[in-house]
Design an enzyme around this catalytic site. Structure first.
Site, short mmCIF file in Angstrom:
data_model
loop_
_atom_site.label_atom_id
_atom_site.label_comp_id
_atom_site.label_asym_id
_atom_site.label_seq_id
_atom_site.Cartn_x
_atom_site.Cartn_y
_atom_site.Cartn_z
N ASP A 248 0.88 -1.16 0.00
CA ASP A 248 0.00 0.00 0.00
C ASP A 248 0.92 1.22 0.00
O ASP A 248 2.13 1.12 0.23
CB ASP A 248 -0.94 0.00 1.20
CG ASP A 248 -2.14 0.94 0.97
OD1 ASP A 248 -2.04 1.83 0.09
OD2 ASP A 248 -3.16 0.81 1.67
C1 BGC Z 1 -4.92 3.46 0.04
C2 BGC Z 1 -4.97 2.52 -1.14
C3 BGC Z 1 -4.74 3.29 -2.41
C4 BGC Z 1 -3.44 4.07 -2.32
C5 BGC Z 1 -3.11 4.86 -3.56
C6 BGC Z 1 -3.70 4.34 0.04
O1 BGC Z 1 -3.81 5.33 1.00
O2 BGC Z 1 -4.99 2.71 1.24
O3 BGC Z 1 -6.21 1.86 -1.18
O4 BGC Z 1 -4.74 2.42 -3.51
O5 BGC Z 1 -3.51 4.93 -1.22
O6 BGC Z 1 -3.94 5.96 -3.67
#
Ligand code: BGC
Length: 720
Positions: A248
């Site tokens: 993530d």
């Molecule tokens: C989220 C993800 C997301 C990523 C990119 C993170 O804060 O948990 O779900 O894909 O950001 O935006």
């Protein structure tokens, strides 16, 4: 009794998507041989936050014609794109219980994704599972049951990848709340991990998802993205996952431990300030020093390249252009899922469908489009006007917004209905709108989202399960002024409805969920009976928030509730829900008859080769259950027949667990057979000592009904 159609059913038992990993790995190996150490590190390292066209980007490698890989949110459509649609959120797709619509939704989202040249669409979401009814991101996923989540993951992924877009199963795993998600540890026992939280990810792998995103939190004390147990032992070995694991965004905490634990790609390659760079040149150094074996780096690269080859992205994939106009005719799916995910909770005196009222009164700020503009709040980070989705990275811009007031006004014209309206949440404005109206419709909401945005004092997770904007008082005021009140609720998850239900004038409650840009049109379809409601709740609506027994925690979460989440807990503790998991009314009636249960659960562990998704034998259909469902009412409708399994006592399992559903569209007087294929995994439990799925000994009960508490027929089988 033997089912007359058993043979036919076994012949059509669902099979995994056809994806040729062997050929893809051959191509990946051939390319790998041409790469320098630097090339390899570039393929697995994001270039840094805000350094490319997408939320995640890697560098191109010319020698193998590998592009700058573009990874973009999210689970309901392409974020930050201007010519796309906003599809319904996962939770609303789940409420349709309609496999075909889920698959088409995945396919259409992916067609838009490919159209704008995005290689990896960051969804679907199976974590959170939604154990906590207030969890901020539950609406991105598919409801509080692993089986429903698993089917929805499979359909979505197969739909997406059929177009050649890389799907991404996230967030792996145990990321069940927003508060402290980047510091907390989720501490869970191995059985609960397998039977609840891992379950839908196994479906994702079985459907050949090519990428998985590890989550922010720790698991039993070790960061998810450097956790060898969840990444290597479980995902890659136990489930036979052939694709790659990405972090993530900024969920990485180390260079070598992450690499040796099984991480394959770091995203976005830095933190949001450009710091915290763990791979890139640091990974090069770690490989040069021998701290990270060369073979591990090669494995990372092979996985990333194989995922790209296996979906044919190496030939003719469009260049990245987030401004391309790619909406096509996809709104048909949005309208259908928005409509069929609406759940009718209450309909006294058959007040619905509407019968050409002379005068309709509409009340509530949620009846109109956001006055500042439908996309005026960054990442939908507000609850102003009609609600179509929660907030955060899992959002997209609405292409248009059908608001309830506009859609109702258009439809009402045909009947000559006069409309009066108060587009505010002020109780004092109610009278002028609803006095003298034949029917009053009041709109209320509840919202949540990702923790980096706080909306009306809710920092991602909801502060409580009450309606926002004084919703209870607004309904009370309408109910005091009019005797025929319909309450329409747009919500990310369960809301406590007791105050509303205590108003005798409240005749109907329409649980309109999160219908994205088709909000108003879908509602009109249901209010006017152009379609009979056919959605069913993908979670339990309790009488009191404390009945769930789970709350957002401020420190680590020990998952003390174990398997007893949502209806599993209500059933065990004999707590009466207000509206149970799987519940939903229709404008017609359905009867169930002729249950046949056929097959044999063989007790004990079986052995089988590991295929995508785990042991091959776990995916074999070993039991079939069929029932006949008849539409005995006066109008066309669709029924979601649900199958719940009661395990033998020796299993120490929840009283009932969903293990099948089928949605049947039926004309009045017509009947059809709902058929459920029960796989070995469906009758297995995770044996912690043996570290294996085993079929417990004893008597299994197979119950079929219209909800988790409305069981119409059941049969039993003994394991041998
Ligand atoms: C989220 C993800 C997301 C990523 C990119 C993170 O804060 O948990 O779900 O894909 O950001 O935006």
């Amino acid at each position: 009794m033997r089912s007359p159609i058993l043979a036919a059913l076994l012949a059509t038992a669902s099979s995994a998507a056809t994806i040729d990993w062997t050929a893809a790995y051959e191509k990946a190996n051939a390319s790998l041989a041409k790469l320098s150490l630097n090339d390899k590190v570039n393929i697995v390292s994001g270039v840094g936050w805000n350094k490319g066209p997408c939320v995640g980007n890697t560098a191109a490698v010319g020698s193998i014609s590998y592009p700058q890989l573009c990874l973009q949110d999210g689970p309901l459509g392409v974020r930050f794109a201007t010519g796309v649609n906003a599809f319904v959120p996962g939770i609303h797709a789940a409420a349709t219980w309609d496999r075909a619509l889920m698959r088409e939704r995945g396919q259409f989202m992916a067609e838009e994704t490919k159209g704008v040249g995005v290689h990896v669409l960051l969804g679907p979401v199976a974590g959170p599972l939604g154990k906590n009814p207030a969890g901020g991101r539950n609406w991105e996923g598919f409801g509080a049951d692993p089986y429903l989540q698993g089917i929805a993951m499979a359909e979505t992924i197969e739909g997406m990848q059929s177009v050649g877009v890389q799907a991404n199963a996230k967030h792996y795993i145990l990321n069940e709340q927003e508060l402290n998600r980047e510091t907390m540890s989720s501490n869970v026992d191995d059985r609960t991990l397998h039977e609840l939280y891992l379950w839908p990810f196994a479906d994702a792998v079985h459907s050949e998802v090519v990428s998985v995103m590890c989550s922010y939190n720790k698991i039993n004390g070790t960061w998810a993205c450097e956790n060898p147990y969840v990444m290597d032992t479980i995902l890659k070995k136990e489930l036979g996952f052939q694709g790659y694991i990405m972090t993530d965004w900024n969920a990485q905490h180390s260079t070598s431990p992450a690499a040796t634990a099984g991480l394959d790609m770091t995203m976005p390659g830095s933190d949001f300030n450009g710091g915290s760079v763990f791979w890139g040149s640091k990974l090069t150094q770690a490989v040069n020093s021998g701290e990270v074996p060369q073979s591990r780096l090669d494995d990372m690269v092979r996985r990333v390249l194989a995922a790209w080859y296996v979906l044919g992205q190496d030939s003719g994939y469009p260049a990245t252009n987030l401004k391309a106009s790619v909406q096509g005719t996809h709104k048909t799916n949005i309208r259908a899922t928005a409509r069929d995910g609406i759940v009718l909770l209450k309909n006294d005196d058959s007040i619905l469908p509407l019968k050409k009222p002379a005068k309709l009164g509409l009340v509530g700020s949620a009846a109109v489009v956001n006055p500042q503009g439908m996309n005026s709040c960054t990442d939908q980070g507000c609850n102003t006007g009609a609600l179509g989705m929660g907030w955060g990275s899992g959002t997209a811009s609405y292409a248009y917004f059908s608001a309830p007031d506009a859609a109702i006004k258009t439809r009402a014209q045909a009947d000559g209905t006069q409309i009066s309206m108060s587009a505010s949440d002020s109780t004092s404005a109610v009278g002028s709108a609803v006095n003298g109206a034949d029917v009053a419709i009041v709109f209320i909401t509840s919202d949540s989202g990702e923790g980096y945005i706080t909306v009306e004092n809710n920092a991602g997770d909801r502060n409580n399960l009450d309606p926002w904007h004084n919703g209870n008082e607004l309904v009370k005021a309408v109910a005091a002024a009019n005797e025929n009140v319909i309450v329409v609720i747009h919500s990310v998850g369960p809301v406590i409805l007791e105050t509303i239900l205590a108003q005798p004038s409240v005749k109907a409650i329409v649980w309109a969920g999160l219908p994205a840009q088709e909000n108003g049109n879908a509602l009109v379809d249901i209010l006017y009976g152009d379609a009979s409601p056919s959605g069913k709740l993908p979670y339990t609506i309790a009488k009191s928030a404390s009945d769930y027994g789970i709350q957002v925690v401020s420190g680590n979460d020990d998952y003390k509730e174990g398997l007893y989440v949502d209806y599993r807990k209500f059933d065990r503790d004999e707590i009466e829900p207000r509206y149970e998991f799987g519940y939903g009314l229709s404008y017609t009636n359905f009867t169930y008859s002729d249950i046949f249960v056929d097959g044999r659960p063989n007790a004990g562990p079986a052995t089988g080769d590991i295929i995508s998704g785990g042991r091959a034998d776990l995916w074999e259909t070993i039991i079939t259950v069929t029932v006949t469902v008849a539409n005995t009412g006066a109008v066309q409708g669709a029924e979601v027949a649900q199958l719940y399994i009661g395990f033998p006592e020796s299993a120490a399992a929840p009283p009932k667990q969903l293990r099948g559903f089928e949605k049947l569209a039926l004309e009045p007087g017509a009947s059809d057979i709902a058929a459920f294929n029960i796989r070995r995994r469906d009758v297995s439990i995770w044996d912690v000592a043996q570290k294996e799925w085993v079929v417990p000994e004893g008597t299994f009960t197979f119950s079929v009904g219209a909800s988790s508490r409305d069981i119409r027929l059941s049969g039993t089988l003994d394991s041998v």
